[in-house]
Design an enzyme around this catalytic site. Structure first.
Site, PDB file in Angstrom:
ATOM      1  N   ASN A 210      58.306   1.003   6.115  1.00  0.00           N
ATOM      2  CA  ASN A 210      58.368   2.434   5.795  1.00  0.00           C
ATOM      3  C   ASN A 210      58.476   3.234   7.092  1.00  0.00           C
ATOM      4  O   ASN A 210      58.527   2.647   8.175  1.00  0.00           O
ATOM      5  CB  ASN A 210      57.145   2.847   4.970  1.00  0.00           C
ATOM      6  CG  ASN A 210      55.868   2.523   5.719  1.00  0.00           C
ATOM      7  OD1 ASN A 210      55.597   3.090   6.771  1.00  0.00           O
ATOM      8  ND2 ASN A 210      55.099   1.581   5.197  1.00  0.00           N
ATOM      9  N   ASP A 279      52.985  -2.097  -0.038  1.00  0.00           N
ATOM     10  CA  ASP A 279      52.259  -2.460  -1.256  1.00  0.00           C
ATOM     11  C   ASP A 279      52.769  -3.765  -1.838  1.00  0.00           C
ATOM     12  O   ASP A 279      52.070  -4.436  -2.586  1.00  0.00           O
ATOM     13  CB  ASP A 279      52.405  -1.342  -2.298  1.00  0.00           C
ATOM     14  CG  ASP A 279      51.684  -0.088  -1.834  1.00  0.00           C
ATOM     15  OD1 ASP A 279      50.523  -0.208  -1.414  1.00  0.00           O
ATOM     16  OD2 ASP A 279      52.297   1.000  -1.856  1.00  0.00           O
ATOM     17  N   LYS A 289      69.205 -16.457   6.825  1.00  0.00           N
ATOM     18  CA  LYS A 289      69.707 -15.109   6.520  1.00  0.00           C
ATOM     19  C   LYS A 289      70.435 -15.115   5.163  1.00  0.00           C
ATOM     20  O   LYS A 289      71.306 -15.956   4.927  1.00  0.00           O
ATOM     21  CB  LYS A 289      70.668 -14.676   7.634  1.00  0.00           C
ATOM     22  CG  LYS A 289      71.180 -13.275   7.483  1.00  0.00           C
ATOM     23  CD  LYS A 289      72.120 -12.900   8.605  1.00  0.00           C
ATOM     24  CE  LYS A 289      72.763 -11.565   8.297  1.00  0.00           C
ATOM     25  NZ  LYS A 289      73.876 -11.283   9.184  1.00  0.00           N
ATOM     26  N   ASP A 306      45.048  -5.353  -0.526  1.00  0.00           N
ATOM     27  CA  ASP A 306      44.703  -3.951  -0.304  1.00  0.00           C
ATOM     28  C   ASP A 306      43.596  -3.919   0.762  1.00  0.00           C
ATOM     29  O   ASP A 306      42.426  -4.200   0.483  1.00  0.00           O
ATOM     30  CB  ASP A 306      44.232  -3.280  -1.604  1.00  0.00           C
ATOM     31  CG  ASP A 306      44.151  -1.771  -1.428  1.00  0.00           C
ATOM     32  OD1 ASP A 306      43.529  -1.319  -0.436  1.00  0.00           O
ATOM     33  OD2 ASP A 306      44.733  -1.032  -2.242  1.00  0.00           O
ATOM     34  N   PHE A 323      43.547   7.392   3.308  1.00  0.00           N
ATOM     35  CA  PHE A 323      44.564   8.436   3.313  1.00  0.00           C
ATOM     36  C   PHE A 323      45.331   8.302   1.998  1.00  0.00           C
ATOM     37  O   PHE A 323      45.404   7.216   1.432  1.00  0.00           O
ATOM     38  CB  PHE A 323      45.528   8.243   4.498  1.00  0.00           C
ATOM     39  CG  PHE A 323      45.136   9.027   5.721  1.00  0.00           C
ATOM     40  CD1 PHE A 323      43.987   8.704   6.421  1.00  0.00           C
ATOM     41  CD2 PHE A 323      45.917  10.097   6.163  1.00  0.00           C
ATOM     42  CE1 PHE A 323      43.617   9.433   7.545  1.00  0.00           C
ATOM     43  CE2 PHE A 323      45.566  10.827   7.277  1.00  0.00           C
ATOM     44  CZ  PHE A 323      44.414  10.497   7.975  1.00  0.00           C
ATOM     45  N   LYS A 337      42.723   7.777  -6.290  1.00  0.00           N
ATOM     46  CA  LYS A 337      42.652   6.695  -5.287  1.00  0.00           C
ATOM     47  C   LYS A 337      41.237   6.568  -4.721  1.00  0.00           C
ATOM     48  O   LYS A 337      40.743   5.471  -4.497  1.00  0.00           O
ATOM     49  CB  LYS A 337      43.621   6.969  -4.130  1.00  0.00           C
ATOM     50  CG  LYS A 337      44.998   6.395  -4.387  1.00  0.00           C
ATOM     51  CD  LYS A 337      45.990   6.683  -3.288  1.00  0.00           C
ATOM     52  CE  LYS A 337      47.382   6.367  -3.825  1.00  0.00           C
ATOM     53  NZ  LYS A 337      48.461   6.890  -3.054  1.00  0.00           N
ATOM     54  N   LYS A 341      39.422   3.050  -5.330  1.00  0.00           N
ATOM     55  CA  LYS A 341      39.206   2.189  -4.160  1.00  0.00           C
ATOM     56  C   LYS A 341      37.749   2.244  -3.652  1.00  0.00           C
ATOM     57  O   LYS A 341      37.419   1.577  -2.687  1.00  0.00           O
ATOM     58  CB  LYS A 341      40.173   2.571  -3.041  1.00  0.00           C
ATOM     59  CG  LYS A 341      41.651   2.390  -3.430  1.00  0.00           C
ATOM     60  CD  LYS A 341      42.589   2.363  -2.237  1.00  0.00           C
ATOM     61  CE  LYS A 341      44.037   2.267  -2.703  1.00  0.00           C
ATOM     62  NZ  LYS A 341      44.908   1.589  -1.737  1.00  0.00           N
TER      63      LYS A 341
END
Ligand code: PMT
Length: 401
Positions: A210, A279, A289, A306, A323, A337, A341
């Site tokens: 990301n 995730d 490849k 997690d 966060f 969350k 969590k």
């Protein structure tokens, strides 16, 4: 003395017989793990050679504001930004006077004016010069400007007189620096933190990841160190340098991040999960490849560990701050969350459209059981400091209840 380890310290030397002690100061700082750069005034080089200071500091010595080769290597503004602290030892009466008037007429005075780092001065002069109302007034002005005065001590002076004006001993100067970093709302607290992205291999050349740059997490790590915490940062791949005073552990995948965090979670009082952890990861990593010989390629993905939930589920659970990165319904998803969590606090930020990820600034909605605070959009360094202040408040409130 752990607080000096990894710090970037500029030792400023002005003209005075006590300049010989600054050689020992530099040597001891290096032995404690500090990175040291020395800046000398024109008078200082009459007492001790730049060569000695260069050998002891392991870095070129800076002596002139207009030295183009030194400026090219690290100009005075870069030096001012580089430093975590500036310690002028010895600080002559003349230097204190110039500094109190905000003069920028040599490199050291300019640097002291241009830096945002904490500035310490260790005066050293004849007792009558020290007692003179002009010197006393200059010192008061400097203290009002946030400069920290170390000493002077009482005792026998180089001129044969006895009284106040001796520079503090090297050990006392080292203690003062160390104490400075041992203060703050998180003093003595061990804090573990994740930052940056994780990467999950698809084949030897491709991965899922990301846009996290690590900026937010690294800023939080720095703010925590400044608040007195002992900080371990587990970071995915970023282009950022490890912040000074922080122990950094580099990882790539979520599994590696999870292992590194497990290994360091024991005995930590606060855990902050700033990382943008993948995730999902490919269920199988292809050894070769993948060839693009089909119009559509389907990847089978499996859930990753997690990291945050694992820490929050520990029997010796630290104060856990997560966060939440959301494109919509920020508060609703963040609340969810936090509960799912098992967190003590969550910092929610809007992401996408240039927000959050890889941006220089951020804004946070911070939630905890029965409370909420908005941290308005600002540079990530400023946001991180506000967040750390809030975390320290909530952590202490919870530990004392
Ligand atoms: O790095 P920057 O470019 O500065 O960008 C900062 C940021 C936008 C990445 C940061 O501010 C941020 O929001 N980080 C959390 C990103 C995220 O993954 O959020 P989430 O809502 O998907 O995850 C919730 C929490 O669980 C996070 O604390 C995350 O670290 C943690 N998590 C998530 C998944 C997982 N497998 N393990 C985790 O620990």
């Amino acid at each position: 003395m752990a607080r000096v380890n990894g710090r970037r310290i500029i030792v400023g030397v002005t003209g005075g017989i006590a300049a010989y002690k600054s050689a020992e100061l530099v040597r001891r700082l290096r032995r404690k793990g500090a990175e040291v750069r020395v800046v000398m005034t024109a008078s200082a080089v009459e007492f001790i050679t730049p060569l000695t200071m260069q050998a002891l500091s392991g870095n070129p010595v800076h002596t002139s504001l207009l030295d183009s080769s030194a400026e090219a290597a690290m100009g005075h503004i870069e030096l001012a930004r580089w430093a975590d602290a500036v310690l002028v030892a010895p600080a002559s009466a003349n230097f204190l006077a110039r500094m109190a008037h905000g003069l920028a007429d040599d490199l050291l005075a300019t640097l002291c004016l241009a830096t945002e780092a904490v500035v310490f001065v260790a005066p050293a002069m004849n007792r009558v010069m020290w007692a003179h109302p002009a010197t006393q007034h200059n010192c008061q002005v400097l203290e009002q400007c946030g400069v920290k005065l170390l000493g002077p001590a009482d005792g026998e002076q180089a001129c044969g007189e006895t009284g106040a004006g001796r520079m503090l001993e090297v050990e006392q100067l080292l203690d003062a620096l160390s104490n400075h970093w041992q203060q703050g709302p998180l003093a003595g607290c061990r804090l573990l933190l994740t930052a940056g992205p994780t990467r999950e291999a698809i084949d030897p050349v491709r991965y899922i990841s990301n846009h996290s740059s690590g900026k937010m997490g690294y800023a939080v790590a720095e703010a925590a160190v400044d608040a007195g915490a002992e900080v371990v940062l587990v970071s995915g791949p970023t282009a950022l340098a490890c912040p000074s005073g922080v122990e950094c552990l580099a990882v790539e995948t979520t599994a590696e991040m999870s292992e590194a965090v497990k290994a360091r979670a024991e005995n930590c009082q606060i855990f902050i999960a700033t990382a943008a952890v993948a995730d999902y990861r490919p269920a199988a990593v292809q050894a070769k490849k993948i060839k693009k010989d089909t119009a559509v390629l389907l990847l089978s993905l499996e859930r990753t560990e997690d990291v945050l939930s694992q820490v929050a589920a520990r029997p010796d659970k630290p104060f856990c701050v997560g966060f939440a990165a959301e494109t919509n319904d920020l508060e609703k998803y963040a609340q969810d969350k936090m509960q799912r969590k098992g967190l003590d606090m969550i910092a929610a930020n809007l992401v996408g459209d240039g927000l959050g990820f890889n941006a220089p600034d951020n804004a946070l909605t911070v939630l905890w059981s029965g409370g909420k605070q908005e941290i308005p959009r600002a540079d990530k360094g400023i946001v991180a400091r506000a967040l750390i202040t809030l975390i320290a408040e909530r952590y202490h409130a919870q530990s004392s209840s």
